[in-house]
Scaffold this motif. Structure first.
Motif, PDB file in Angstrom:
ATOM      1  N   UNK A   1      14.757  -4.195  -8.364  1.00  0.00           N
ATOM      2  CA  UNK A   1      15.919  -4.712  -9.092  1.00  0.00           C
ATOM      3  C   UNK A   1      15.531  -5.710 -10.167  1.00  0.00           C
ATOM      4  N   UNK A   2      16.298  -5.698 -11.241  1.00  0.00           N
ATOM      5  CA  UNK A   2      16.224  -6.780 -12.213  1.00  0.00           C
ATOM      6  C   UNK A   2      16.930  -8.001 -11.644  1.00  0.00           C
ATOM      7  N   UNK A   3      16.542  -9.165 -12.124  1.00  0.00           N
ATOM      8  CA  UNK A   3      17.224 -10.386 -11.707  1.00  0.00           C
ATOM      9  C   UNK A   3      18.565 -10.527 -12.416  1.00  0.00           C
ATOM     10  N   UNK A   4      18.627 -10.061 -13.670  1.00  0.00           N
ATOM     11  CA  UNK A   4      19.852 -10.155 -14.452  1.00  0.00           C
ATOM     12  C   UNK A   4      20.997  -9.468 -13.727  1.00  0.00           C
ATOM     13  N   UNK A   5      22.186 -10.036 -13.832  1.00  0.00           N
ATOM     14  CA  UNK A   5      23.332  -9.450 -13.135  1.00  0.00           C
ATOM     15  C   UNK A   5      24.636  -9.844 -13.812  1.00  0.00           C
ATOM     16  N   UNK A   6      25.578  -8.906 -13.794  1.00  0.00           N
ATOM     17  CA  UNK A   6      26.941  -9.209 -14.218  1.00  0.00           C
ATOM     18  C   UNK A   6      27.746  -9.704 -13.028  1.00  0.00           C
ATOM     19  N   UNK A   7      28.988 -10.094 -13.273  1.00  0.00           N
ATOM     20  CA  UNK A   7      29.830 -10.620 -12.209  1.00  0.00           C
ATOM     21  C   UNK A   7      30.795  -9.584 -11.663  1.00  0.00           C
ATOM     22  N   UNK A   8      31.343  -9.894 -10.485  1.00  0.00           N
ATOM     23  CA  UNK A   8      32.293  -8.972  -9.850  1.00  0.00           C
ATOM     24  C   UNK A   8      33.526  -8.763 -10.709  1.00  0.00           C
ATOM     25  N   UNK A   9      33.881  -9.757 -11.508  1.00  0.00           N
ATOM     26  CA  UNK A   9      35.054  -9.653 -12.376  1.00  0.00           C
ATOM     27  C   UNK A   9      34.746  -8.914 -13.678  1.00  0.00           C
ATOM     28  N   UNK A  10      33.513  -8.448 -13.824  1.00  0.00           N
ATOM     29  CA  UNK A  10      33.091  -7.761 -15.043  1.00  0.00           C
ATOM     30  C   UNK A  10      32.391  -6.457 -14.668  1.00  0.00           C
ATOM     31  N   UNK A  11      33.156  -5.432 -14.258  1.00  0.00           N
ATOM     32  CA  UNK A  11      32.521  -4.188 -13.808  1.00  0.00           C
ATOM     33  C   UNK A  11      31.681  -3.510 -14.887  1.00  0.00           C
ATOM     34  N   UNK A  12      32.069  -3.637 -16.147  1.00  0.00           N
ATOM     35  CA  UNK A  12      31.282  -3.024 -17.217  1.00  0.00           C
ATOM     36  C   UNK A  12      29.908  -3.686 -17.290  1.00  0.00           C
ATOM     37  N   UNK A  13      29.876  -4.989 -17.094  1.00  0.00           N
ATOM     38  CA  UNK A  13      28.605  -5.706 -17.128  1.00  0.00           C
ATOM     39  C   UNK A  13      27.796  -5.588 -15.861  1.00  0.00           C
ATOM     40  N   UNK A  14      28.457  -5.408 -14.728  1.00  0.00           N
ATOM     41  CA  UNK A  14      27.775  -5.399 -13.437  1.00  0.00           C
ATOM     42  C   UNK A  14      27.267  -4.019 -13.037  1.00  0.00           C
ATOM     43  N   UNK A  15      27.947  -2.969 -13.470  1.00  0.00           N
ATOM     44  CA  UNK A  15      27.683  -1.635 -12.943  1.00  0.00           C
ATOM     45  C   UNK A  15      26.867  -0.742 -13.866  1.00  0.00           C
ATOM     46  N   UNK A  16      26.416  -1.264 -15.006  1.00  0.00           N
ATOM     47  CA  UNK A  16      25.662  -0.403 -15.914  1.00  0.00           C
ATOM     48  C   UNK A  16      24.213  -0.262 -15.454  1.00  0.00           C
ATOM     49  N   UNK A  17      23.523   0.722 -16.012  1.00  0.00           N
ATOM     50  CA  UNK A  17      22.175   1.065 -15.577  1.00  0.00           C
ATOM     51  C   UNK A  17      21.199  -0.095 -15.730  1.00  0.00           C
ATOM     52  N   UNK A  18      21.443  -0.983 -16.670  1.00  0.00           N
ATOM     53  CA  UNK A  18      20.541  -2.110 -16.919  1.00  0.00           C
ATOM     54  C   UNK A  18      20.635  -3.163 -15.821  1.00  0.00           C
TER      55      UNK A  18
ATOM     56  N   UNK B   1      19.583 -15.832 -16.112  1.00  0.00           N
ATOM     57  CA  UNK B   1      18.823 -16.875 -15.427  1.00  0.00           C
ATOM     58  C   UNK B   1      19.561 -17.580 -14.286  1.00  0.00           C
ATOM     59  N   UNK B   2      20.871 -17.431 -14.196  1.00  0.00           N
ATOM     60  CA  UNK B   2      21.623 -18.102 -13.136  1.00  0.00           C
ATOM     61  C   UNK B   2      22.850 -17.271 -12.801  1.00  0.00           C
ATOM     62  N   UNK B   3      22.657 -16.047 -12.254  1.00  0.00           N
ATOM     63  CA  UNK B   3      23.771 -15.118 -12.036  1.00  0.00           C
ATOM     64  C   UNK B   3      24.867 -15.658 -11.131  1.00  0.00           C
ATOM     65  N   UNK B   4      24.538 -16.624 -10.277  1.00  0.00           N
ATOM     66  CA  UNK B   4      25.547 -17.160  -9.360  1.00  0.00           C
ATOM     67  C   UNK B   4      26.721 -17.812 -10.096  1.00  0.00           C
ATOM     68  N   UNK B   5      26.508 -18.247 -11.329  1.00  0.00           N
ATOM     69  CA  UNK B   5      27.576 -18.923 -12.077  1.00  0.00           C
ATOM     70  C   UNK B   5      28.471 -17.952 -12.836  1.00  0.00           C
ATOM     71  N   UNK B   6      28.051 -16.688 -12.922  1.00  0.00           N
ATOM     72  CA  UNK B   6      28.771 -15.731 -13.762  1.00  0.00           C
ATOM     73  C   UNK B   6      30.203 -15.543 -13.288  1.00  0.00           C
ATOM     74  N   UNK B   7      30.392 -15.357 -11.973  1.00  0.00           N
ATOM     75  CA  UNK B   7      31.739 -15.170 -11.443  1.00  0.00           C
ATOM     76  C   UNK B   7      32.573 -16.433 -11.572  1.00  0.00           C
ATOM     77  N   UNK B   8      31.942 -17.571 -11.364  1.00  0.00           N
ATOM     78  CA  UNK B   8      32.681 -18.833 -11.416  1.00  0.00           C
ATOM     79  C   UNK B   8      33.282 -19.058 -12.807  1.00  0.00           C
ATOM     80  N   UNK B   9      32.493 -18.797 -13.843  1.00  0.00           N
ATOM     81  CA  UNK B   9      32.965 -18.996 -15.217  1.00  0.00           C
ATOM     82  C   UNK B   9      33.547 -17.723 -15.829  1.00  0.00           C
ATOM     83  N   UNK B  10      33.473 -16.590 -15.065  1.00  0.00           N
ATOM     84  CA  UNK B  10      34.013 -15.314 -15.509  1.00  0.00           C
ATOM     85  C   UNK B  10      33.420 -14.874 -16.853  1.00  0.00           C
ATOM     86  N   UNK B  11      32.092 -15.031 -16.967  1.00  0.00           N
ATOM     87  CA  UNK B  11      31.400 -14.577 -18.163  1.00  0.00           C
ATOM     88  C   UNK B  11      31.375 -13.048 -18.205  1.00  0.00           C
TER      89      UNK B  11
END
Length: 497
Positions: free
Chosen positions: A100-117, A222-232
């Motif tokens: 796995x890559x470390x980079x991650x999207x948030x649960x509130x961003x399926x387009x960012x979280x579910x893509x092949x990258x 670099x800090x995927x845990x904050x993505x959902x909190x700020x809804x990036x």
């Protein structure tokens, strides 16, 4: 009494934070790993929004000529790998532990979280296998006439605008958007000639990095845990909404056609995945399907556009290389009887490919490769990293190491002649990555770039224009994560006689 309890609580909390900070700060020192002292808040990420991550990786490599470097992503320990031997282990031999890559999207961003990258295993393995079909050599040959026509339009566009300063990145992004938009999704695009199209509006928004969006991308990488909190969001909401409409219209048009035809492009494959999901209850949502289309469009148009911009700019400052390329292409044209080449012919054009390979060495769009350890991993006899530790393979650092590539700032395609290329140390040149996660669109991207290069350099000579920086002084985009121009680059296009 309450005040005393409150003060005691605060004092205990501060003591715990300070104790925790001492543990964090000493993490790599205790393990004997080279490092720079971390910032109390940002860790090693003090370069964010001030310097491109790839530029920072190169500077870290130059400062520490060691197999690996300890860094902190805020307070999380991470490792930079500077060694080709360790790169091979992480990316290939022991890739099962670094799926796995470390980079991650948030649960509130399926387009960012579910893509092949960004998607994680086991879903990644399944979707990667399904998406390989349109990128085989045989499938790509179907697209060559269209891509060639767009490259010819690119030459026409330059003829119309040659007396003005042409924004290279924008010019080539118009071309690459058209190529991907039509060849992958069947969406008619005319940005190559006009600079405008519905899909080009989407891709322009993909790479508009405001301060807030830059912070959002830094968090994802670099800090995927904050993505959902700020809804990036991985992509701007306006562009993803617009892209969904474009996608749905293309799907409706394609579904109205025969369902018995063989899959030809990415859209056909996505429709097949969508149909199988409905029939087998696989749970692939529309967002999941759109996510694959969005990442291919975003990643493909920007990487190809940036590489063409950088190479064109470099060649303006190396007229002897440009003249050699022109003479090579001219001889190929005379042997062929025309400048209508096939994709297979372009793939066999040695000097053209030397130039492109050197462009990819200096300007690899993803100049570092992120992975995360699934289990504890023994790096060498001195170091074992814990499960969950992010690992960054420093591709750009090795690509600029004079021990591997002498005079690395020089643009020198002859590095890739057969007699020289055999001396390149494996895993020091990885513009498309290596191992299971090697770039799925590599063939497509190279074909797109080759057709554009032939159309340009058979018809134009490029020369520098005043007030432009030398290639070594060009600013790289500071707010994004990929290695793309951070300023307007222009050259003068002089028609060939």
């Amino acid at each position: 009494m309450f005040q005393i309890l409150f003060i005691s609580f605060v004092a205990c909390l501060l003591t715990w934070v300070y104790w925790r900070w001492l543990r964090v700060r000493s993490y790599w020192a205790e393990r004997g790993v080279p490092h720079l002292p971390p910032n109390p808040i940002l860790g090693s990420l003090t370069f964010l929004q001030k310097q491109n991550a790839g530029v920072w990786m190169r500077r870290m490599y130059e400062r520490f000529k060691t197999p690996y470097i300890g860094i902190w992503l805020f307070w999380r320990p991470a490792l930079i790998v500077n060694s080709p031997e360790l790169a091979r282990l992480v990316l290939v031999k022991d890739s099962a532990n670094f799926r796995n890559r470390f980079v991650s999207g948030g649960a509130a961003d399926p387009i960012g979280k579910l893509n092949l990258f960004t998607i994680k295993d086991p879903e990644w393995t399944n979707i990667r296998r399904r998406l390989t079909t349109p990128f085989t050599a045989a499938k790509l040959r179907i697209l060559q006439d269209f891509i060639r026509s767009k490259a010819m339009e690119l030459a026409q566009r330059i003829k119309v605008e040659q007396k003005s300063r042409i924004h290279l990145k924008k010019l080539f992004a118009d071309y690459s958007t058209d190529v991907i938009g039509t060849s992958a999704f069947g969406v008619a695009c005319d940005a190559t000639l006009t600079g405008r199209s519905h899909l080009r509006t989407v891709t322009e928004q993909f790479t508009q990095f405001s301060v807030l969006r830059g912070i959002g991308w830094c968090s994802m990488f670099f800090f995927p845990e904050t993505v959902d909190f700020f809804r990036f969001k991985f992509f701007p909401k306006t562009s993803t909404d617009y892209f969904k409409r474009v996608y749905r219209a293309a799907v409706a048009q394609r579904e109205a056609q025969s369902h018995d035809v063989e899959s030809k492009d990415l859209l056909d494959v996505l429709l097949k995945i969508k149909k199988e999901s409905e029939e087998q209850n696989l749970g692939y949502s529309e967002d999941f399907i759109v996510a694959q289309a969005a990442i291919f469009l975003s990643g493909g148009y920007d990487t190809s556009g940036s590489l063409l911009a950088f190479m064109t700019y470099e060649l303006a400052y190396y007229p002897e290389i440009q003249d050699k390329l022109y003479e090579y292409l001219l001889e190929a044209k005379e042997r062929n009887g025309s400048d209508v080449f096939t994709s297979d012919q372009l793939a066999d054009m040695t000097y053209l490919n030397y130039v492109i390979k050197e462009g990819l060495r200096k300007y690899s769009p993803m100049s570092w490769l992120d992975r995360v350890a699934a289990d504890d991993y023994k790096v060498d006899d001195k170091l074992t990293i814990k499960a969950g530790t992010p690992v960054y393979v420093n591709g750009v650092g090795m690509a600029y190491d004079p021990d591997y590539f002498p005079d690395p700032d020089k643009f020198d395609p002859d590095r890739f002649t057969p007699e020289n290329e055999q001396n390149i140390k494996p895993y020091t040149y990885m513009p498309f990555g290596e191992g299971p996660r090697i770039c799925i669109g590599m063939r497509f991207g190279l074909m797109t770039v080759r057709f554009a290069m032939v159309a340009i350099y058979l018809n134009y000579k490029v020369v520098p224009v005043p007030d432009m920086p030398h290639p070594v002084d060009v600013t790289v985009e500071k707010r994004g994560m990929f290695y793309t121009p951070g300023e307007v680059l222009s050259v003068e296009f002089v028609p060939r006689a």
